[in-house]
Design an enzyme around this catalytic site. Structure first.
Site, PDB file in Angstrom:
ATOM      1  N   GLY A   7       0.727  -1.328  -0.042  1.00 48.59           N
ATOM      2  CA  GLY A   7       0.072   0.113  -0.061  1.00 48.59           C
ATOM      3  C   GLY A   7       0.998   1.286  -0.066  1.00 48.59           C
ATOM      4  O   GLY A   7       0.274   2.286   0.442  1.00 48.59           O
ATOM      5  N   ILE A  34      -2.129 -10.252 -12.047  1.00 49.14           N
ATOM      6  CA  ILE A  34      -1.576 -10.329 -10.558  1.00 49.14           C
ATOM      7  C   ILE A  34      -0.360 -11.352 -10.577  1.00 49.14           C
ATOM      8  O   ILE A  34      -0.507 -12.228 -10.628  1.00 49.14           O
ATOM      9  CB  ILE A  34      -2.713 -11.041  -9.569  1.00 49.14           C
ATOM     10  CG1 ILE A  34      -4.106 -10.600  -9.677  1.00 49.14           C
ATOM     11  CG2 ILE A  34      -2.084 -10.760  -8.371  1.00 49.14           C
ATOM     12  CD1 ILE A  34      -4.187  -9.119  -9.135  1.00 49.14           C
ATOM     13  N   ARG A  37       6.773  13.870   6.914  1.00 53.59           N
ATOM     14  CA  ARG A  37       5.646  14.391   5.980  1.00 53.59           C
ATOM     15  C   ARG A  37       4.232  14.028   6.710  1.00 53.59           C
ATOM     16  O   ARG A  37       3.367  14.940   6.778  1.00 53.59           O
ATOM     17  CB  ARG A  37       5.556  13.453   4.808  1.00 53.59           C
ATOM     18  CG  ARG A  37       4.746  13.944   3.380  1.00 53.59           C
ATOM     19  CD  ARG A  37       3.225  13.559   3.733  1.00 53.59           C
ATOM     20  NE  ARG A  37       3.332  12.103   4.114  1.00 53.59           N
ATOM     21  CZ  ARG A  37       3.088  11.011   3.169  1.00 53.59           C
ATOM     22  NH1 ARG A  37       2.982  11.307   1.817  1.00 53.59           N
ATOM     23  NH2 ARG A  37       3.053   9.767   3.582  1.00 53.59           N
ATOM     24  N   TYR A  79      13.638  15.311  -8.863  1.00 52.08           N
ATOM     25  CA  TYR A  79      12.506  14.951  -7.700  1.00 52.08           C
ATOM     26  C   TYR A  79      12.315  16.176  -7.002  1.00 52.08           C
ATOM     27  O   TYR A  79      13.189  16.732  -6.472  1.00 52.08           O
ATOM     28  CB  TYR A  79      13.100  13.999  -6.988  1.00 52.08           C
ATOM     29  CG  TYR A  79      12.186  13.348  -5.936  1.00 52.08           C
ATOM     30  CD1 TYR A  79      11.561  11.965  -6.257  1.00 52.08           C
ATOM     31  CD2 TYR A  79      11.793  13.832  -4.684  1.00 52.08           C
ATOM     32  CE1 TYR A  79      10.632  11.225  -5.357  1.00 52.08           C
ATOM     33  CE2 TYR A  79      10.892  12.901  -3.957  1.00 52.08           C
ATOM     34  CZ  TYR A  79      10.403  12.182  -4.124  1.00 52.08           C
ATOM     35  OH  TYR A  79       9.595  11.056  -3.484  1.00 52.08           O
TER      36      TYR A  79
END
Lengths: 542, 542
Positions: A141, A275, A396, A458
Site C-alpha cells: 500500500g 496479478i 511528512r 525529484y
C-alpha cells in the site's frame, strides 16, 4: 528446474515482533511523530499554525456498508473487519494521509482478501469476475498515485487483494545468481531470506521497508542507486502472472530476442492486466567495498554540468544524488546557497577508491569543492543522507497533521531540456503555490537518478495549508506541476507510476496507437474489466 | 525540439560509389568467392565434393506474374523490375541463399516500394490495407529467420516495403548525446553521419554493413559488445511507428515509469504491428582507449567458469568472446584442443589497461594462460577476430555453392543450465547431422554475449549436403536444434529474431495469455492483417 538450483524448505513462521503498521500514515505505528514534534516541525514553515489533527480511532470511522460477501470456500481468506478495510482504503500520498486523518472512508473496499498461495489468487479472481467485484491488488500500500484506491464506482463491490501472504523466496540458483521469489514479500524480508546465501536483490526504493516485490514490478519501481541497473525492470528474468484469462509464465533466460518481451507488457501494468505472483530475479553478490564523498558547488548550473559529465563518463557511481540549494539547506547538508552532490561507489569485486577519485576529479573540474569526510567508514555522507531519506515520510505525516502541504512530484527529461524545466517548475508551480497558499512555500529539487541522456529530477513542495482544504489545495498545485511537465517534454512519472492521480498527464503522453493496443490487450486478459478499474484505463474501457 | 538540439541540413546525395549488392547472397557482389575458392574451401569439409552451383542470371529467373499494381499517385515509388523482385524475395539464411542459387523465386513479392519519407509510408500502407496487399517491411534484408519472405498466400498481392530511402540523421542533441534517426539507414551510413559530431551509436551486429536501424529495432538486434548495453533495446529513447491505425510517437525521455513501455511493444514486433520510421537513439562518445587480450584454456568447462566469474564481476568488458575447442580451431586462433577467450575493454573516458589486467587475472585464476600480444596497438586479438567475423557470411555463401550445409543457430540460457545444454546440442544435433549427412560434421560453439545470469551460446554447423537436398537437410537439423533448445529451457532466439522459421519454438515459448494480448494488439493496430503475415502470428490471426 535443474539440479543446479536449490529449492528452499518453507521458512519458519515469521515472529510476531514486526512493529504494528500505521493504518492512516506511513510505516510503523511507533515511528509516528508525537504531537509536540508535529507542532515544532510545522513552526519551521512560514504561515503554518494550529495544533495537530487528531488521529481518529478505527471504531470512530464511518465505513460504508459491505455490499458483497465471498463464497464459503473462500471465506477463510477474506476479512471485512473495519481495521482491515480502513488500512486498505488508500495509498500513502499526502492526500491519502490527510483524508484518512479526516476519517473520509468513502473509498473503503468491501473486503480484504489475503491469499496464501497462487491457487487462492486464481480462485479469488474467478469469483470476482463472476460476481462483478473489482479487484484492487495490494502489496503493502505504498502507492502515492492513487494506485490502490478504488474510485470507479461501477462494480457491485470492491475486493482489496492483499498479497502479503506470498512472502517466500522459493528457489535459489547460486550459479546464475538468481532466485524465484513470491511477489508479496516486503523488502526487508526478501533481503533477510537472501542474506544467508551471500546475495542481494540490491533494490532499495525509499519505500523499501513497506513495499513488496510485486508492487515494485507492477509499478516499474526505481531503486536507490543512481545509475546502471537501478530500475526493477532491469532485474527481472521472468514473471508469473495470474490473469483472468490464464496464468502467464515467461521463460527464465538471461536475454531473449523472441518477439516483444512478455515481461515488459506486465511491468508497469499496475494490476490492470493480471496479478504478479512470482518472479525470477537477478541477484548480486553483496557489495564488500564502498566509498562515498560529498562535493559542494557554489552554482547549481555548474553542479548540473558536473553531474552530466559523470553520468556520461561510464564510471557508473552507485550514488550520484544532487541536491539543489533549497534541498541542501532543508536537509541540513549545506547552508549558504550551495548545492551538494553525494557520490558513492560500491563493488562486490574489488576496491573502489580509485573510481571515487575519478568521480570527484570530474566534479572538481566543473567547479565543485570536495568536503572532507569526518568518518573513516567510507560511507558516511551516503549513510547520513540515507537515514534522513528513510525518515522523510514520517516527517511528512507530522506536517500533514499540522495541515502543512508536504508532497513531492518526480519526472525525467533530457539534459538539453533540464534548465528550462527547472525554471518553469519554479515559475509555474511557484505561482500555483503562491495562489493557493498565499505564501511562496518551498520548492526544492534533487536528482534521484541520472542517465547519460538526462536526469530524473525529484521536486518537494512544502507550504502551509488550510484546515479542511488541504487536499483541494494540493490537487491544484499538482495539476500545475503535471501541466508544466507535459509542456516541457518531461515524463509524468519516472518511478511513482500512473495510478489514478497521473491519468491526465499519462493520457496525454501515451501514444494513441499504443493506447489502442493496450486497451485491446486489457480486453483480452481481463474481459470482465475487474482488475484495478480506473488505473491506466478508463473504468468503462474494460 | 529545443534550441539545444541541432536540426541537420539535408545530407548531399550519396555518391554512387557504394559497391553493388548481391541479389542472391551476402553483402557486396565483389566480395563473393571466386569458383576456385569455393571448391578449395569445400575441400576442407570431409564428404564435400563437386563443383560450385552456378549463379543464375536475373534474366533466367522464373518469377511469378505480378498480380497487383499501385495507384498512379504511388507508381513512382514502386518497381516490379525482376532485379528488384528477386533481391527482395529472401533474407540471407543458408536456406535463402541456396534457394536463390536454384532460382526458386516462388515467394517473390509482386512489387517493391521505396518510400522517400514518412508520408509515402502512410500512403503505401493505406493503399495496401484497402487493396488486400500484404506488406513485408524490408530494411536491408539480412534476416536469417524468414523475416522478409512472404509465405502466407492469403492476400491478393505482396509488397516489399524497402525503407532504404529513409537514411538520414535528422537531428542531434549533443548535450544529451542523442540523435533522431530515420529507420532505413545502413550501419556505415549512420556512423558516417555521426562521426563529425564525435558520437557513435556503438551498435555493431555482424550484419552491420548490410542491415538498418529499423531492422535492428524491429528484431531486437544484439550488438558486437559482450556485456552491458549491447542490445538495441537499451539504446532506444523513443520510437516513431506508422501503423495502419495511426502514427505512434513516444516521448523522448531518459527513463519513464508511466505504464508499460510503448517502445517495448514495438521492439521485436518484426514489422507485424507497424513500420518504424524514426527513432531517438542514445549515443556515446567515441572510445579513445582500447585494450584487448587473449587467454587460452586447456579445459572448456574451466573457461566457462572463468567467463561466468568475469560476467558477474561488474567489470563489464566490451568483448568477452569464448570460443570452444572446435570454434577456436576453425578460426585458426588455437590448435590442439584449447578454448580461447578474447577480452576487450574500451572507454571514451580514461585508460583501460587496469581493468583489462583485472579481467585477465580473473581468467588466470580459473586456469587460463594469457597469450602474448604481438601488435602494439592494443587491439590486435579483437581486430583479427573481427575481420574473420565479418568475412564469415561470404565464406558461408561459398560453401553453399558447394552444397555444403553451413549455418548457425543461437540462444541464451542460465549458467546453471549451460553444461547440460552444450552436451545435449552435441548429442542431439550431432545425431541429426549424422543421420542427415552421413558424417559427423562440425558443431562449434562460441559465446556472443555474456550476462551475470548466463551466456548467449552461438552454434555453427558445417557438414556436406547433397545437391538439390540442401534445404530439406538443414531444415531437419534445425528442427532438432529447436527441439533441444526448448527441452533445455533455452530461448529459441537470442538476437536472430523469430521470423517465420522460429515459429514452432516461439509458439511453445510464448506464454499463452501474452499471446492473447499480443494478438489483440495486432488486431487493434493492423485490422486488415496486412503487416508481415505469418511472422509472430498465424496469417489467419490477423
Amino acid at each position: 528446474m535443474t539440479d543446479r538450483t536449490s529449492s528452499l524448505p518453507p521458512s519458519p513462521p515469521r515472529p510476531d515482533s514486526a512493529p504494528a503498521r500505521s493504518w492512516w500514515g506511513w510505516g510503523a505505528l511507533d515511528q509516528a511523530l508525537p504531537d509536540a514534534e508535529c507542532a515544532s516541525l510545522a513552526a519551521l514553515v512560514p504561515g503554518a499554525a494550529g495544533s495537530p489533527l487528531p488521529i481518529p480511532s478505527i471504531a470512530s470511522l464511518d465505513l460504508p456498508a459491505v455490499r458483497v460477501s465471498a463464497p464459503a470456500a473462500l471465506a477463510h481468506l477474506v476479512s471485512s473487519a473495519p481495521a482491515d478495510r480502513a488500512a486498505h482504503t488508500y495509498g500513502k500520498a499526502f492526500r491519502d494521509v490527510v483524508r484518512a486523518l479526516y476519517g473520509d472512508m468513502a473509498a473503503a473496499p468491501d473486503l480484504v482478501a489475503r491469499p496464501q498461495d497462487e491457487r487462492d489468487v486464481v480462485d479469488l479472481l474467478d469469483w470476482a469476475a463472476g460476481a462483478d467485484v473489482a479487484v484492487v491488488p495490494y502489496g503493502a500500500g505504498s502507492s502515492v498515485v492513487g494506485g490502490v484506491e478504488y474510485r470507479a464506482g461501477e462494480q457491485s463491490g470492491v475486493l482489496s487483494l492483499d498479497l502479503s501472504g506470498l512472502d517466500r523466496v522459493l528457489e535459489i540458483d547460486r550459479i546464475s545468481r538468481a532466485a524465484r521469489i513470491q511477489a508479496g514479500v516486503l523488502g526487508p524480508d526478501l533481503e533477510s531470506q537472501l542474506r544467508p546465501h551471500g546475495l542481494t536483490l540490491r533494490h532499495f526504493p525509499q519505500s523499501f521497508a513497506f513495499s513488496t516485490l510485486g508492487g515494485w514490478l507492477a509499478t516499474r519501481a526505481g531503486g536507490h542507486y543512481a545509475t546502471l541497473h537501478t530500475h526493477i525492470d532491469d532485474l527481472v528474468k521472468s514473471l508469473r502472472v495470474v490473469t483472468p484469462s490464464g496464468v502467464s509464465q515467461s521463460l527464465r533466460v538471461p536475454g531473449s530476442g523472441a518477439g516483444p518481451s512478455p515481461d515488459r507488457l506486465f511491468l508497469g501494468s499496475e494490476g490492470t492486466l493480471g496479478i504478479i505472483t512470482e518472479a525470477w530475479m537477478r541477484l548480486q553478490d553483496r557489495p564488500s567495498h564502498k566509498a562515498s564523498a560529498s562535493v559542494v558547488f557554489e552554482r547549481f548550473p555548474a553542479a548540473v554540468e558536473a553531474v552530466r559529465a559523470i553520468a556520461q563518463s561510464g564510471l557508473h557511481p552507485a550514488n550520484c544524488r544532487l541536491l539543489d540549494p533549497g534541498e541542501a539547506a532543508l536537509s541540513g547538508v549545506a547552508a549558504g546557497g550551495g548545492s551538494v552532490l553525494v557520490l558513492g561507489v560500491e563493488s562486490a569485486y574489488g576496491p573502489v577508491e580509485g573510481r571515487l577519485a575519478e568521480l570527484v576529479a570530474l566534479a572538481r573540474d566543473h567547479g565543485g569543492s570536495p568536503v572532507e569526510e569526518a568518518s573513516g567508514d567510507g560511507d558516511s555522507a551516503a549513510g547520513t543522507w540515507r537515514s534522513a531519506f528513510l525518515r522523510m515520510p514520517y516527517l511528512r505525516d507530522g506536517l500533514a497533521r499540522m495541515s502543512v502541504i508536504s508532497e513531492t512530484f518526480e519526472t525525467a527529461c533530457t539534459w538539453d531540456r533540464f534548465p528550462a524545466l527547472y525554471e518553469a517548475v519554479h515559475r509555474d508551480v511557484g505561482a500555483a503555490v503562491q495562489k493557493v497558499t498565499g505564501t511562496a512555500g518551498l520548492i526544492n529539487c534533487r536528482f534521484t537518478h541520472v542517465y547519460p541522456d538526462g536526469p530524473a529530477p525529484y521536486f518537494t513542495v512544502i507550504a502551509p495549508g488550510r484546515h479542511g482544504a488541504e487536499v483541494a489545495m494540493w490537487d491544484e498545485i499538482k495539476a500545475a506541476a503535471m501541466e508544466v511537465l507535459g509542456e516541457q517534454g518531461a515524463t509524468v512519472t519516472h518511478h511513482h507510476a500512473v495510478g489514478r492521480d497521473h491519468r491526465p498527464g499519462y493520457d496525454r503522453q501515451r501514444p494513441e496507437p499504443f493506447a489502442l493496443a493496450l486497451r485491446a490487450a486489457k480486453q483480452a486478459l481481463d474481459p470482465a474489466g475487474i482488475l484495478n478499474p480506473g488505473v491506466l484505463f478508463d473504468a468503462a474501457t474494460a
